[in-house]
Design a protein around this motif. Structure first.
Motif, PDB file in Angstrom:
ATOM      1  N   ASP A  59       0.844  -1.203   0.000  1.00 28.95           N
ATOM      2  CA  ASP A  59       0.000   0.000   0.000  1.00 28.95           C
ATOM      3  C   ASP A  59       0.878   1.250   0.000  1.00 28.95           C
ATOM      4  OD1 ASP A  59      -1.825   2.104   0.831  1.00 28.95           O
ATOM      5  OD2 ASP A  59      -3.178   0.527   1.499  1.00 28.95           O
ATOM      6  N   ASP A 324       2.283   2.454   3.576  1.00 25.66           N
ATOM      7  CA  ASP A 324       1.399   3.615   3.457  1.00 25.66           C
ATOM      8  C   ASP A 324       1.367   4.438   4.737  1.00 25.66           C
ATOM      9  OD1 ASP A 324      -0.983   5.002   2.107  1.00 25.66           O
ATOM     10  OD2 ASP A 324      -1.921   4.257   3.944  1.00 25.66           O
ATOM     11  N   HIS A 328       2.431   8.284   5.402  1.00 23.77           N
ATOM     12  CA  HIS A 328       1.518   9.302   5.960  1.00 23.77           C
ATOM     13  C   HIS A 328       2.191  10.028   7.129  1.00 23.77           C
ATOM     14  CE1 HIS A 328      -2.104   8.737   3.656  1.00 23.77           C
ATOM     15  NE2 HIS A 328      -2.215   7.468   3.966  1.00 23.77           N
ATOM     16  N   HIS A 366      -1.357   2.899  -4.847  1.00 20.93           N
ATOM     17  CA  HIS A 366      -1.194   4.322  -5.181  1.00 20.93           C
ATOM     18  C   HIS A 366       0.167   4.769  -4.674  1.00 20.93           C
ATOM     19  CE1 HIS A 366      -1.706   5.180  -0.956  1.00 20.93           C
ATOM     20  NE2 HIS A 366      -2.757   4.390  -0.959  1.00 20.93           N
ATOM     21  N   HIS A 368       2.637   8.127  -2.978  1.00 18.10           N
ATOM     22  CA  HIS A 368       2.589   9.189  -1.962  1.00 18.10           C
ATOM     23  C   HIS A 368       3.313  10.425  -2.471  1.00 18.10           C
ATOM     24  CE1 HIS A 368       0.830   7.624   1.819  1.00 18.10           C
ATOM     25  NE2 HIS A 368       0.974   6.477   1.172  1.00 18.10           N
ATOM     26  N   HIS A 460      -1.626  10.825  -0.115  1.00 23.05           N
ATOM     27  CA  HIS A 460      -1.359   9.999  -1.291  1.00 23.05           C
ATOM     28  C   HIS A 460      -1.059  10.937  -2.460  1.00 23.05           C
ATOM     29  CE1 HIS A 460      -4.316   6.706   0.342  1.00 23.05           C
ATOM     30  NE2 HIS A 460      -3.277   6.919   1.136  1.00 23.05           N
TER      31      HIS A 460
HETATM   32 ZN   LIG Z   1      -3.031   5.821   2.845  1.00 20.09          ZN
END
Ligand SMILES: [Zn+2]
Length: 497
Positions: A59, A324, A328, A366, A368, A460
């Motif tokens: 992710d 992910d 973040h 996806h 970032h 993202h």
């Molecule tokens: Zn995310």
């Protein structure tokens, strides 16, 4: 007559010089390039029917994040990093993937996972729901539920497993068993009053395990399965308000439940009943902090062991969910250690399967807002400072490049996030001067890379991700494709006559 060197080159070009006659033919680069050419000339398409399909998704691991993981893995192994090859980078076929959704230039993980398992794009925030439905619109759901690859595999008599280091009710793993007009409805207390066209995501996992769709599920998110007032083995309270203890209900079905690495090590993977591993109340730990719970590669091994007992084969979805989360957080070190753990899970899947019958797809949902500065010399630490290029050698000079403010800067940074160099002032304005940073400070595992736009959670990005394929019909992965095409390749490989 005197013939100039230029004339010889011109003559060779006219007839097409053989590779071995080219001046640099003995260069290591040239020889390696020729070897790659030979490998690609020898490629034969594998048109076997895929008995098994494994979808590995890190992710938030777009092309940029993956670049950082490659350099980190190579530098951890003692090299300069750039020339390192991650396990999936050996796959012969790959494509660039466009990750936008029906309504999002920037996607979230719900519609991206849905695209990969249903073959259609949909709206942000929703899982396996047609893109015509509005987000959160329970009443519009009936008739707009999408069929998933997991359901198709189950219908063919295959086993289905789902693994994530995030909560097992989080968007990506939920796409293997749930339909929801809102990804946040992970337990019944989050479900809005009067929404009776769907259950919460945890209850849907229970249903999928009781009706035989899901044979194995492992990850975090235990508190979505337990009632309020109930304290789990790690002292955390459940969040369900309907009083259900879904873990006890799965055990009552004859399922095995494990919550720590001891239980995990004792799992009987030869049995028939469902296996549920919930190793944290919320997300599993980052790989860097991991203690008392299995790694992604270990869960991958257990899942393949369990699912491959089925003669008809299996579909297994594996997510490195916390690449992910660390992005973040703007904390590159944990992105990279989770990225390396993902690469190890891919290697495990490659080692335990046969490419003649198992299609392995490796991708990300996806990217970032991570990016890289220049001009850095070879061997600059990917989490450290951008060092000067050495004109008299290969490795950097050991001297940091300086920006216009006279301060050094790191190789990697974020366009937005918690590491913003701007800080809030009285009155709501943001001002700042970029703090100076040493290589040692930047390489601290808790360091937040410098960012520009201030945001509590880095976002993202809508840029492309890569998809790598190995096994039956892997050659159908190529070009620049829409994300939902990944489903069509997996489906074709699994169902072809
Ligand atoms: Zn995310």
């Amino acid at each position: 007559m005197k013939i100039s060197g230029l004339a010889i080159v011109a003559a060779m070009t006219a007839t097409g010089a053989a590779a071995q006659d080219i001046a640099q033919a003995n260069s290591d680069w040239f020889v390696a390039g020729q070897a790659t050419l030979e490998e690609r000339l020898a490629l034969q398409p594998n048109t076997n029917r895929a008995r098994n399909v494994i979808l590995l998704n890190a992710d938030g691991n777009g092309v940029n994040t993956n670049y950082a993981i490659r350099l980190f893995a190579g530098q951890q192994a003692g090299g300069l990093g750039d020339d390192h090859v991650l396990p999936y980078e050996t796959f012969p076929h790959m494509a660039l993937v466009k990750t936008y959704t029906v309504n999002g230039q920037t996607p979230d993980s719900a519609p991206t996972a849905s695209a990969m398992v249903t073959g259609v794009k949909s709206k942000n925030t929703m899982i396996n729901v047609d893109g015509s439905v509005n987000v959160g619109d329970c009443a519009a759901l009936p008739g707009n539920e999408l069929t998933t690859l997991a359901q198709i595999a189950d219908g063919m008599g295959k086993s289905v497993g789902v693994i994530s280091t995030a909560r097992i009710t989080h968007a990506t793993p939920a796409a293997s068993y749930a339909v929801t007009v809102h990804r946040n409805w992970e337990n019944d207390s989050a479900l809005p009053e009067g929404c009776d066209t769907q259950k919460d995501i945890a209850a849907q996992l229970f249903d999928a395990m009781s009706n035989g769709l899901i044979d194995l599920a492992m990850g975090g998110g235990r508190n979505n399965f337990l009632p309020t007032g109930f304290v789990d083995d790690e002292g955390k309270e459940g969040r369900r308000t309907d009083g259900r203890n879904l873990i006890a209900e799965i055990e009552a079905l004859g399922g095995q439940y494990v919550w720590n690495d001891e239980g995990f090590d004792a799992l009987a993977t030869g049995g028939n009943g469902p296996i549920l591993g919930l190793f944290e109340a919320s997300h599993m730990m980052y790989e860097f902090d991991r203690t008392g719970e299995p790694s992604l590669a270990e869960m991958t091994a257990a899942a393949i062991e369990r699912l491959s007992a089925n003669e008809e084969g299996y579909f297994l979805s594996i997510e490195a969910g916390r690449v992910d989360h660390a992005n973040h957080g703007g904390n590159l070190h944990r992105v990279l250690t989770d990225g390396v753990a993902f690469a190890e899970a891919v290697q495990m899947a490659m080692d335990m399967t046969d490419a003649s019958e198992t299609l392995i797809i490796v991708t990300a949902d996806h990217e970032h807002a991570i990016t890289f500065n220049g001009y850095c010399g070879r061997g600059s630490d990917i989490t450290g400072l951008c060092m000067k290029i050495n004109n008299n050698g290969v490795e950097h000079t050991g001297e940091a490049n300086l920006a216009a403010d006279g301060k050094p800067y790191t190789v990697a940074g974020y366009l937005n996030g918690a590491g913003s160099v701007l800080t809030a002032q009285a009155g709501g304005e943001y001002f700042g001067s970029r703090p100076s940073v040493t290589n040692e400070e930047a390489m601290d595992p808790d360091y937040l890379q410098q960012a520009l736009v201030p945001m509590s959670s880095e976002t993202h990005a809508g840029s492309d991700v890569a998809v790598y394929a190995h096994g039956p019909f892997a050659h159908l992965i190529g070009g620049t494709i829409e994300q939902n095409v990944i489903f069509h390749v997996m489906h074709h490989a699994m169902t072809t006559e």
